[in-house]
Enzyme design. Structure first.
Site, PDB file in Angstrom:
ATOM      1  N   THR A 102       0.821  -1.213   0.000  1.00  0.00           N
ATOM      2  CA  THR A 102       0.000   0.000   0.000  1.00  0.00           C
ATOM      3  C   THR A 102       0.854   1.262   0.000  1.00  0.00           C
ATOM      4  OG1 THR A 102      -1.823  -1.125   1.127  1.00  0.00           O
ATOM      5  CG2 THR A 102      -1.758   1.278   1.283  1.00  0.00           C
ATOM      6  N   SER A 141      -7.245  -0.963  -6.418  1.00  0.00           N
ATOM      7  CA  SER A 141      -6.745  -1.088  -5.056  1.00  0.00           C
ATOM      8  C   SER A 141      -5.282  -1.460  -5.157  1.00  0.00           C
ATOM      9  CB  SER A 141      -7.509  -2.176  -4.273  1.00  0.00           C
ATOM     10  OG  SER A 141      -7.123  -3.461  -4.738  1.00  0.00           O
ATOM     11  N   THR A 142      -4.599  -1.407  -4.051  1.00  0.00           N
ATOM     12  CA  THR A 142      -3.206  -1.861  -4.065  1.00  0.00           C
ATOM     13  C   THR A 142      -3.120  -3.296  -4.550  1.00  0.00           C
ATOM     14  OG1 THR A 142      -2.524  -0.368  -2.286  1.00  0.00           O
ATOM     15  CG2 THR A 142      -1.206  -2.360  -2.588  1.00  0.00           C
ATOM     16  N   ASN A 143      -4.144  -4.088  -4.236  1.00  0.00           N
ATOM     17  CA  ASN A 143      -4.055  -5.526  -4.457  1.00  0.00           C
ATOM     18  C   ASN A 143      -4.118  -5.939  -5.914  1.00  0.00           C
ATOM     19  OD1 ASN A 143      -4.098  -5.357  -1.732  1.00  0.00           O
ATOM     20  ND2 ASN A 143      -6.066  -6.387  -1.444  1.00  0.00           N
ATOM     21  N   THR A 188      38.229 -33.820 -14.677  1.00  0.00           N
ATOM     22  CA  THR A 188      37.008 -34.194 -13.960  1.00  0.00           C
ATOM     23  C   THR A 188      37.382 -34.441 -12.509  1.00  0.00           C
ATOM     24  OG1 THR A 188      37.286 -36.542 -14.507  1.00  0.00           O
ATOM     25  CG2 THR A 188      35.926 -35.205 -15.996  1.00  0.00           C
ATOM     26  N   SER A 319      47.128  -7.131  -3.048  1.00  0.00           N
ATOM     27  CA  SER A 319      47.513  -7.291  -1.647  1.00  0.00           C
ATOM     28  C   SER A 319      48.160  -6.015  -1.136  1.00  0.00           C
ATOM     29  CB  SER A 319      48.494  -8.455  -1.496  1.00  0.00           C
ATOM     30  OG  SER A 319      48.992  -8.532  -0.169  1.00  0.00           O
ATOM     31  N   SER A 320      47.955  -5.777   0.144  1.00  0.00           N
ATOM     32  CA  SER A 320      48.615  -4.637   0.786  1.00  0.00           C
ATOM     33  C   SER A 320      49.989  -5.014   1.328  1.00  0.00           C
ATOM     34  CB  SER A 320      47.732  -4.123   1.936  1.00  0.00           C
ATOM     35  OG  SER A 320      47.557  -5.146   2.907  1.00  0.00           O
ATOM     36  N   LYS A 325      51.115  -9.260  -6.449  1.00  0.00           N
ATOM     37  CA  LYS A 325      49.953 -10.150  -6.415  1.00  0.00           C
ATOM     38  C   LYS A 325      48.750  -9.477  -7.084  1.00  0.00           C
ATOM     39  CE  LYS A 325      47.509 -13.252  -3.225  1.00  0.00           C
ATOM     40  NZ  LYS A 325      46.096 -12.927  -3.461  1.00  0.00           N
TER      41      LYS A 325
END
Length: 467
Positions: A102, A141-143, A188, A319-320, A325
């Site tokens: 609604t 209506s909302t519905n 696999t 990477s820090s 990397k």
């Protein structure tokens, strides 16, 4: 100080910012549901769906003599502006809300009404000239208006996702053609299997996407049956005779899509089955995309201590602390999108099951879940195509070395030396560290010429020419 205007509802008066296109019902919802911080205006296709439905309703009410042409035209103009992107910032209620939608419906009614008032030459809030409920929401209506708007919105959202999947499909298909001549070892259960081409591997990714595009379009077809005109519970009370078919016909004309009235409107008002079906399809797409991205991460692992058969584009430092990397950030992002879509599917499932009697009150969370899934998958497909797949490079020298060293070559010799002898060759090669061809020649099982022919790319990968 911000100037305001006073609006009233059954709870009494409330002060509304004078420049706001929304009104008192939206104000109540904003106060009641500060949940996600994501307003319905975040999803443009949802706003278009609401605007299409409200314009179709106005035109039907005009045709049936319930709404004069001036008001109907003003509502139509406002709806068209919204579909073109105007006033998105005025759709401010949270995507998760009580009331079976609604608040979303009234947010739309109020914004459209106040824009229509401006078009007619009146000030916002002068509802005696054009009212959110009496005119914009007339015969609805909302519905019925809300789920129909969701149907329209999701179909538009699916179109965008389908197009994004098409971009990704083409990216994989292009790489399949580019990599068609590179023989590699297939695997696999993460163990060496038999040779294939890298083109075949990427071609499979493209085919999976294309299959899911077809299934996605099929799922969207279920959304074309709507309950517009059935108002509160599907009986049509408060809608004039003939309104439903006329409104649906206008909706079909406006959208260019073959919307039809549901055969049983009571059932259609309470059953969100089409949403569940679509959600399941989105989950299927997410699962396959994640599987594909997992494969890309495995194939590019390394670059020296992993499989390392392909190289993904380097997009940012990984990477820090570890110099040099680079991480597979786009596939990682797509997999995380997949997790959210899978979670959203569970939310849709639970919300659909929770419906009671003639209405499902939990459609707002269904809307949030489906809208989020579609938006996230659409973005993920574009990013995966443009920032990852299109820049993937093959490492043919790595693949060739793996083929030569693989125990899987023994399988290709089964027709020539038999399964038992091939098994013994594979075992000896594995234990001794030698290659399968070396063991075969040492045992005199095949001549060098016969062995070379058996292990030629044409024989190892009979369909290699197809990519």
């Amino acid at each position: 100080m911000t100037t305001t205007r006073t609006e009233s509802d059954l709870l009494g008066p409330a002060e509304i910012p004078a420049d706001a296109y929304w009104g008192v019902h939206t104000a109540r919802a904003r106060a009641n549901f500060p949940v996600t911080g994501v307003p319905i205006g975040t999803y443009p296709f949802l706003l278009r769906g609401l605007a299409y439905v409200k314009e179709a309703a106005a035109l039907a009410n005009r045709d049936l003599g319930l709404l004069d042409s001036d008001r109907a035209n003003a509502i139509s103009v406002a709806c068209r502006e919204i579909r073109e992107g105007a006033l998105a910032d005025q759709f401010v209620v949270d995507v998760i809300q009580g009331g079976a939608g609604t608040s979303t419906n009234m947010n739309a009614n109020e914004v459209i009404a106040n824009r229509a008032l401006e078009i007619l030459g009146h000030a916002k809030g002068e509802y005696s000239h054009l009212h959110p409920n009496d005119h914009v929401n007339l015969s609805q209506s909302t519905n019925d208006a809300y789920p129909t708007a969701i149907d329209v919105a999701l179909i538009e959202g699916v179109d965008g996702l389908d197009a994004a999947m098409g971009v990704l499909h083409e990216a994989f298909a292009a790489k399949a053609a580019e990599f068609s001549g590179y023989v590699k070892i297939g695997r696999t259960q993460l163990q060496d299997a038999v040779p294939m081409t890298l083109g075949q591997e990427f071609g499979a990714f493209a085919v999976m996407l294309d299959e899911d595009r077809h299934r996605l379009r099929e799922s969207a077809q279920l959304l074309l049956e709507v309950n517009l005109g059935a108002t509160a519970i599907g009986t049509g009370l408060n809608a004039p005779m003939g309104y439903g078919p006329v409104a649906v016909a206008h909706l079909a004309e406006l959208t260019g899509r073959p919307f039809t009235s549901a055969t049983d409107l009571v059932e259609a008002t309470q059953d969100p089955g089409a949403f569940v079906h679509l959600s399941g399809m989105l989950k299927r797409i997410a699962v396959k995309l994640s599987k594909t991205c997992n494969d890309l991460r495995l194939l590019s692992s390394g670059p020296r201590a992993g499989l390392g058969e392909i190289t993904l584009p380097a997009l940012q430092a990984g990477s820090s602390i570890m110099p040099g990397k680079v991480n597979p950030v786009i596939p990682e992002m797509v997999t995380q999108v997949a997790y959210t879509v899978i979670a959203d599917d569970l939310a849709v499932t639970l919300a659909a099951e929770a419906g009671q009697l003639q209405l499902n009150a939990f459609e707002p969370v269904i809307v949030r879940a489906l809208s989020q899934s579609i938006a996230h998958l659409t973005a993920a497909c574009h990013l995966l195509a443009e920032r990852c797949v299109s820049g993937i490079q093959a490492r043919p020298e790595v693949m060739a070395a793996r083929v030569t060293d693989s125990i899987g070559l023994a399988t290709a010799l089964n027709p020539l030396i038999g399964y038992r002898a091939a098994t013994e060759v594979a075992g000896e090669a594995l234990l001794s560290g030698r290659t399968v061809p070396e063991v075969v020649l040492e045992r005199g099982l095949l001549s060098p010429e016969a062995l070379a022919a058996a292990l030629s790319p044409a024989n190892l990968v009979p369909t290699a020419s197809a990519g």
